[in-house]
Structures are given as C-alpha cells and as structure tokens.
Design a protein around this motif. Structure first.
Motif, PDB file in Angstrom:
ATOM      1  N   UNK A 141     -28.575 -26.975 -43.614  1.00 41.12           N
ATOM      2  CA  UNK A 141     -27.405 -26.091 -43.573  1.00 41.12           C
ATOM      3  C   UNK A 141     -27.795 -24.698 -43.082  1.00 41.12           C
ATOM      4  N   UNK A 142     -28.847 -24.137 -43.661  1.00 44.15           N
ATOM      5  CA  UNK A 142     -29.328 -22.824 -43.217  1.00 44.15           C
ATOM      6  C   UNK A 142     -29.890 -22.917 -41.797  1.00 44.15           C
ATOM      7  N   UNK A 143     -30.589 -24.026 -41.514  1.00 45.71           N
ATOM      8  CA  UNK A 143     -31.127 -24.229 -40.159  1.00 45.71           C
ATOM      9  C   UNK A 143     -30.040 -24.244 -39.106  1.00 45.71           C
ATOM     10  N   UNK A 144     -28.868 -24.799 -39.439  1.00 49.89           N
ATOM     11  CA  UNK A 144     -27.750 -24.821 -38.488  1.00 49.89           C
ATOM     12  C   UNK A 144     -27.262 -23.410 -38.192  1.00 49.89           C
ATOM     13  N   UNK A 145     -27.133 -22.584 -39.238  1.00 52.38           N
ATOM     14  CA  UNK A 145     -26.707 -21.192 -39.023  1.00 52.38           C
ATOM     15  C   UNK A 145     -27.722 -20.434 -38.176  1.00 52.38           C
ATOM     16  N   UNK A 146     -29.003 -20.593 -38.517  1.00 46.00           N
ATOM     17  CA  UNK A 146     -30.050 -19.912 -37.742  1.00 46.00           C
ATOM     18  C   UNK A 146     -30.135 -20.473 -36.327  1.00 46.00           C
ATOM     19  N   UNK A 147     -29.980 -21.809 -36.211  1.00 42.35           N
ATOM     20  CA  UNK A 147     -30.062 -22.436 -34.895  1.00 42.35           C
ATOM     21  C   UNK A 147     -28.975 -21.944 -33.961  1.00 42.35           C
ATOM     22  N   UNK A 148     -27.755 -21.778 -34.484  1.00 41.61           N
ATOM     23  CA  UNK A 148     -26.677 -21.250 -33.656  1.00 41.61           C
ATOM     24  C   UNK A 148     -26.967 -19.862 -33.144  1.00 41.61           C
ATOM     25  N   UNK A 149     -27.457 -19.015 -34.031  1.00 37.23           N
ATOM     26  CA  UNK A 149     -27.799 -17.642 -33.640  1.00 37.23           C
ATOM     27  C   UNK A 149     -28.977 -17.619 -32.661  1.00 37.23           C
ATOM     28  N   UNK A 150     -30.023 -18.404 -32.999  1.00 37.83           N
ATOM     29  CA  UNK A 150     -31.217 -18.424 -32.141  1.00 37.83           C
ATOM     30  C   UNK A 150     -30.901 -18.976 -30.757  1.00 37.83           C
ATOM     31  N   UNK A 151     -30.064 -20.019 -30.686  1.00 38.88           N
ATOM     32  CA  UNK A 151     -29.771 -20.621 -29.387  1.00 38.88           C
ATOM     33  C   UNK A 151     -29.010 -19.654 -28.485  1.00 38.88           C
ATOM     34  N   UNK A 152     -28.222 -18.759 -29.073  1.00 34.43           N
ATOM     35  CA  UNK A 152     -27.558 -17.726 -28.280  1.00 34.43           C
ATOM     36  C   UNK A 152     -28.514 -16.598 -27.900  1.00 34.43           C
ATOM     37  N   UNK A 153     -29.411 -16.235 -28.822  1.00 35.19           N
ATOM     38  CA  UNK A 153     -30.302 -15.100 -28.588  1.00 35.19           C
ATOM     39  C   UNK A 153     -31.533 -15.479 -27.757  1.00 35.19           C
ATOM     40  N   UNK A 206     -35.290 -22.323 -28.621  1.00 36.89           N
ATOM     41  CA  UNK A 206     -34.884 -22.742 -29.964  1.00 36.89           C
ATOM     42  C   UNK A 206     -35.385 -24.153 -30.262  1.00 36.89           C
ATOM     43  N   UNK A 207     -35.349 -25.039 -29.273  1.00 36.97           N
ATOM     44  CA  UNK A 207     -35.877 -26.387 -29.483  1.00 36.97           C
ATOM     45  C   UNK A 207     -37.400 -26.371 -29.673  1.00 36.97           C
ATOM     46  N   UNK A 208     -38.081 -25.420 -29.059  1.00 38.63           N
ATOM     47  CA  UNK A 208     -39.514 -25.263 -29.298  1.00 38.63           C
ATOM     48  C   UNK A 208     -39.774 -24.835 -30.749  1.00 38.63           C
ATOM     49  N   UNK A 209     -38.954 -23.917 -31.245  1.00 36.44           N
ATOM     50  CA  UNK A 209     -39.059 -23.520 -32.652  1.00 36.44           C
ATOM     51  C   UNK A 209     -38.817 -24.727 -33.562  1.00 36.44           C
ATOM     52  N   UNK A 210     -37.811 -25.528 -33.218  1.00 29.75           N
ATOM     53  CA  UNK A 210     -37.516 -26.743 -34.007  1.00 29.75           C
ATOM     54  C   UNK A 210     -38.717 -27.672 -34.060  1.00 29.75           C
ATOM     55  N   UNK A 211     -39.381 -27.856 -32.923  1.00 28.83           N
ATOM     56  CA  UNK A 211     -40.545 -28.748 -32.875  1.00 28.83           C
ATOM     57  C   UNK A 211     -41.631 -28.271 -33.834  1.00 28.83           C
ATOM     58  N   UNK A 212     -41.857 -26.948 -33.866  1.00 29.18           N
ATOM     59  CA  UNK A 212     -42.848 -26.394 -34.791  1.00 29.18           C
ATOM     60  C   UNK A 212     -42.472 -26.639 -36.248  1.00 29.18           C
ATOM     61  N   UNK A 213     -41.186 -26.469 -36.569  1.00 24.52           N
ATOM     62  CA  UNK A 213     -40.720 -26.711 -37.936  1.00 24.52           C
ATOM     63  C   UNK A 213     -40.868 -28.185 -38.320  1.00 24.52           C
ATOM     64  N   UNK A 235     -38.308 -26.986 -45.159  1.00 27.62           N
ATOM     65  CA  UNK A 235     -38.804 -26.623 -43.827  1.00 27.62           C
ATOM     66  C   UNK A 235     -38.357 -27.666 -42.792  1.00 27.62           C
ATOM     67  N   UNK A 236     -38.504 -28.949 -43.142  1.00 22.46           N
ATOM     68  CA  UNK A 236     -38.022 -30.015 -42.268  1.00 22.46           C
ATOM     69  C   UNK A 236     -36.533 -29.855 -42.005  1.00 22.46           C
ATOM     70  N   UNK A 237     -35.796 -29.536 -43.059  1.00 23.86           N
ATOM     71  CA  UNK A 237     -34.355 -29.360 -42.928  1.00 23.86           C
ATOM     72  C   UNK A 237     -33.983 -28.239 -41.982  1.00 23.86           C
ATOM     73  N   UNK A 238     -34.744 -27.143 -42.006  1.00 18.69           N
ATOM     74  CA  UNK A 238     -34.484 -26.051 -41.062  1.00 18.69           C
ATOM     75  C   UNK A 238     -34.575 -26.555 -39.621  1.00 18.69           C
ATOM     76  N   UNK A 239     -35.587 -27.396 -39.354  1.00 27.22           N
ATOM     77  CA  UNK A 239     -35.721 -27.977 -38.021  1.00 27.22           C
ATOM     78  C   UNK A 239     -34.596 -28.939 -37.693  1.00 27.22           C
ATOM     79  N   UNK A 240     -34.230 -29.786 -38.670  1.00 26.49           N
ATOM     80  CA  UNK A 240     -33.144 -30.747 -38.466  1.00 26.49           C
ATOM     81  C   UNK A 240     -31.832 -30.023 -38.164  1.00 26.49           C
TER      82      UNK A 240
END
Length: 489
Positions: A79-91, A97-104, A127-132
């Motif tokens: 849930x938190x990963x989705x909020x951060x992912x939306x912001x990161x994918x725009x910024x 952002x997908x590279x960050x996901x791979x690291x997570x 941590x896995x959830x943030x990536x998911x």
C-alpha cells in the motif's frame, strides 16, 4: 526504367519489413523485461501460501502472527509502495522507478529467506511489499505509455499474465521443494528463489529507455520522438508525437502545478480518480486473494494432507495462467465493460456454488469438489476481471496526474487486499466457509452495479483521445446506459 522502379519499390518494402520486425523485437524485449516486476509480484504474493505450512512451526506463529506475516506485505508494504511508486514514477521516470523496485525485491527476498524470527520476517515482507506496490503502479503505466494503440491492451495485460505465472511458479516450486527437501526449513528455499528474477529485472531495465510520455512531461521532446521511433513507423511516430507534444505543452503551460492542484481544480479528474479507486476495490472484493493465500490451508482443513494440498493448489495456478491468456485474447475483440460485467456475474455465481459445496459431508471427494469450485471462481476472475482492471487503471488517468492517481488507486487496491486477507481467517472461523463465501456473493453483486453505472469504455482509443473524451464529458456510445461520461471542466 520500370525495372529500376520495381527494384526501388522492392528495397522500400524490404526496408519497411525490416523496420517492422525491429519494432516488434523492441516491444517484445521491453514487455518481457518490464513484466519481470509482475512475475515477482505474483511469486512473492503466492509463495507464502506454501511457506506458511512450515514457517508457522519454526517461527512459532500464532493465528494473529500468521495473518500478520501474510498481510504485512500488503499493508503497510504494498500500500505504501503504491503511493511512493506513483510519486517516484512521475519524478524519476518509469524506468528508474522499476530499477528501485528490483532492488527492493532483491533485498526483501533475501531478508525473508534468512529471517531468524517473526519480527525480521515481517520487516522483510514489508520491504518486499514496497517493491510489489511500486511495481504494480509503474509497470502497467510504463507498458501503456510505450505501446502503440492497437497493441496497448495486450501488452499491458501481459503484466497480469506474468503475475499469475509468478503465482503458479510459486505453487509449483513449493510442491517441488516439499518433495525434494525433507527438512522443516524448506520454506527458506521457497522464499529465496525470488531473488533470481529480481536480479534479471535490475539488469534488464538498464538497457531500456523511459516512456515517451514521461519524457514529454519533462520537456524532453527529442527523447520522446526517438523512443516512439523505436516501436512505430516514421509516419505513426510523427502523428503520435504531435498529439503527445500538444498535451504535454498544455500541461506544462497550465497555471495549475502538481497533481493535487489538478485534482482540486478539475472535478472531472477527481471523478476519474474515484472511478479508479472503485475499480481497485471491486477487483479485490472478488476475494481472489483468499484463494491465492489460503488455498492450501482451506484444502488441508477440508481433509487433504499437507503435500496433497500443495500439489492440488498447482491446479489453481494453472487455471489462472490459462484463463489469463484467454482473457488477453478476448480483449482484442470484446469491450472492457462487457468483460467486467461478465466476470462479476460469473464470480458471484461460482462463489454461491462454492458456499454450498462446503455443506456436503466431509470426504476426499468433497475436497476435490471444493478445489473444482475454486478453479471456476479463479477462472472468471482471471479471464474477465484481473486482465481488465489493471488495463483500465493504466488507461483512464490523464497525463497530468497519471502516476499520482495510479498510486492512489493501487494504494486503495492493496489496502483492500490486506483487509480482506487479514479478516478472511477470522470470518471463516466465525461464519464458516459457507457464510464467508456467501458474503462475497453479495459484495460481488454490488460490484456488478458499480461497473454498469460508472465505468467508461476505453477500447480502441489513444491515451490522449481518452483524456480529451473524459475531460470533455462526451457520452460514450459503447457505454450506453452508464453515467461514465464525466462532468466538463
């Protein structure tokens, strides 16, 4: 002279054919690499169903501890990963952002596999959830923004295919390792395997460009044009570039700045966001993840042994994959709204049958009838709903708020997922399986009404055309009878 003209025509047609093959190769490479995020999404959410059967003894999990381990990936993780992912994918862009996901994914998988106690396990699952969560937002957006109009539906839904393939792999690997490794720590191997596709995603994304629409939103129009030409003919790239440039320039020249301000100032954008959140809720309200997370437990409680339950669960995974492929094919011919309405009616019907099956006398035959009813239920969800909801979420939001709005919608999706996953064992113990699945029937009938009343049709239009149509409040003939057309600005 005619011979010269024929030779020139042959060279021209041969060059066009080579370009078309090159474009297809690029799109295939892009789809395979970026959807490794979907594969990890599926594997990490599916693997816990088998790992729990062993993990709960070694980590001394209570019923609440078991629910916490399962749901921590979803909330706060995904849930938190989705909020951060939306912001990161725009910024940062879709690619980074997908590279960050791979690291997570990599850190989380290794952390879960080596967890010495339940506290570390829950932290690693978060941590896995943030990536998911971040991948669930970014991957569909990336594919939708990279795909030509005629291929968008099938490219985006390949991500859903990879999700269910990841779940099927998790079920299969769980059963295989249970057979090969006679050790109570086998669950650690089940969880560690997720690190392999995480590394492949990390390396693969380094070779891909970012989305042309993200480049345009940052004023990088030369890169927009170059990226479009990797997958379109010169004329198609020129037409699409002109449309993207107009929309990007309009957003950049607008007095409104930032997604929150757009949502404040434009009621039609708020309406689309609410529709997106509604789609997220109804997808999870099918109860699909009660099967993904608890199928072995349900089957074991119905009378099958641990090993038999793990093997039987593979049938659920195979059903998911096969029916997702069928759904992807149908999307080429059937409208999105029709797919969703068919899916929710089928889900409600199959869950009604499943609730009645639990009333049969306990026996091995009853266990396999329960499995068959689960497979029908999963078939309707994956064929008609799973493929469609992720596709619609990647299509309906305007460029100015796309990443942010997708993040909000997926946050709602994962929060709903976590809530249902957490309360399912509790409901099941209080209401019994018949009462619990009967409750899901009522919820899915409400979902039928929501889709019919509010969801717009998106098939066959570019993202920019959809934005203009939804923003102008034009009625959609293919969605007659709905009030999906939004208010004017």
């Amino acid at each position: 002279m005619s011979t010269t003209h024929s030779a020139a025509s042959a060279r021209g047609s041969g060059g066009a054919a080579r370009n078309e093959r090159s474009h297809k190769r690029f799109l295939t490479k892009l789809t395979v690499i970026s959807t490794l995020g979907g594969l990890l999404f599926g594997y990490d959410t599916g693997v816990i169903s088998g790992a729990l059967l062993y993990m709960k003894d070694e980590l001394n999990l209570s019923a609440v501890g078991e629910a916490t381990v399962v749901s921590s990936l979803l909330f706060p993780g995904a849930a938190v990963g989705a909020l951060l992912g939306g912001r990161l994918s725009d910024a940062l862009g879709r690619k980074r952002t997908l590279l960050v996901c791979a690291g997570l994914f990599l850190v989380g998988a290794l952390g879960c596999a080596m967890a010495p106690n339940v506290e570390i396990m829950v932290l690693a699952r978060i941590v896995l959830g943030l990536g998911v969560g971040a991948a669930a937002v970014t991957c569909p957006l990336y594919l939708a923004e990279m795909a030509p109009v005629e291929r968008r539906g099938r490219m985006v839904t390949i991500n859903e295919l990879m999700i269910v393939t990841g779940q099927m792999l998790a079920f299969s690997i769980n059963a295989l390792l249970d057979h090969l490794i006679e050790d109570p720590t086998v669950w650690r191997y089940m969880l560690a395997i997720a690190s392999v596709p995480a590394v492949l995603l990390l390396l693969g994304m380094l070779a891909l460009p970012d989305s042309p629409r993200w480049y345009a939103s940052k004023g990088r129009f030369a890169e927009t044009r170059r990226t479009l030409e990797l997958s379109r003919s010169e004329s198609e790239a020129a037409v699409e570039y002109a449309s993207i440039s107009v929309h990007a320039a309009r957003d950049r020249n607008s007095k409104v700045s930032g997604a929150v301000h757009y949502l404040r100032d434009y009621p039609w954008m708020r309406r689309i966001l609410w529709i997106g959140c509604g789609l997220a809720i109804v997808q999870q309200a099918t109860g699909i993840n009660t099967v993904n997370y608890y199928a072995p437990t349900i089957l074991e409680q119905s009378g099958l042994g641990v090993s038999a339950s793990l093997v039987a669960t593979i049938a659920v995974g195979v059903t998911s994959v096969v029916m997702t492929i069928v759904g992807i094919i149908l999307l080429g011919f059937v409208n999105r709204r029709t797919m969703l309405l068919t899916g929710f009616i089928g889900v409600a019907s199959s869950q009604a049958a499943l609730s009645l099956v639990f009333l049969l006398p306990s026996s091995t035959g009853r266990s396999y009838i329960i499995l068959a009813a689960m497979m029908v239920f999963v078939a309707f969800v994956q064929c008609f709903i799973g493929t469609c909801v992720w596709l619609l979420l990647s299509e309906i939001f305007p460029m100015a708020i796309r990443g942010f709005a997708m993040g909000i919608a997926v946050f709602v999706l994962w929060t709903t997922n976590a809530l249902i996953s957490f309360v399912f064992p509790i409901l099941n113990s209080v209401l019994g399986s018949t009462g619990t699945f009967g409750l899901f029937v009522l919820v899915n009938l409400i979902s039928v009404y929501f889709v019919y009343r509010f969801v717009p049709e998106t098939k066959g239009r570019s993202l920019e055309e959809l934005e203009d149509r939804l923003g102008a409040g034009k009625p959609d003939a293919s969605a007659a009878g709905s009030t999906a057309a939004v208010a004017t600005r």
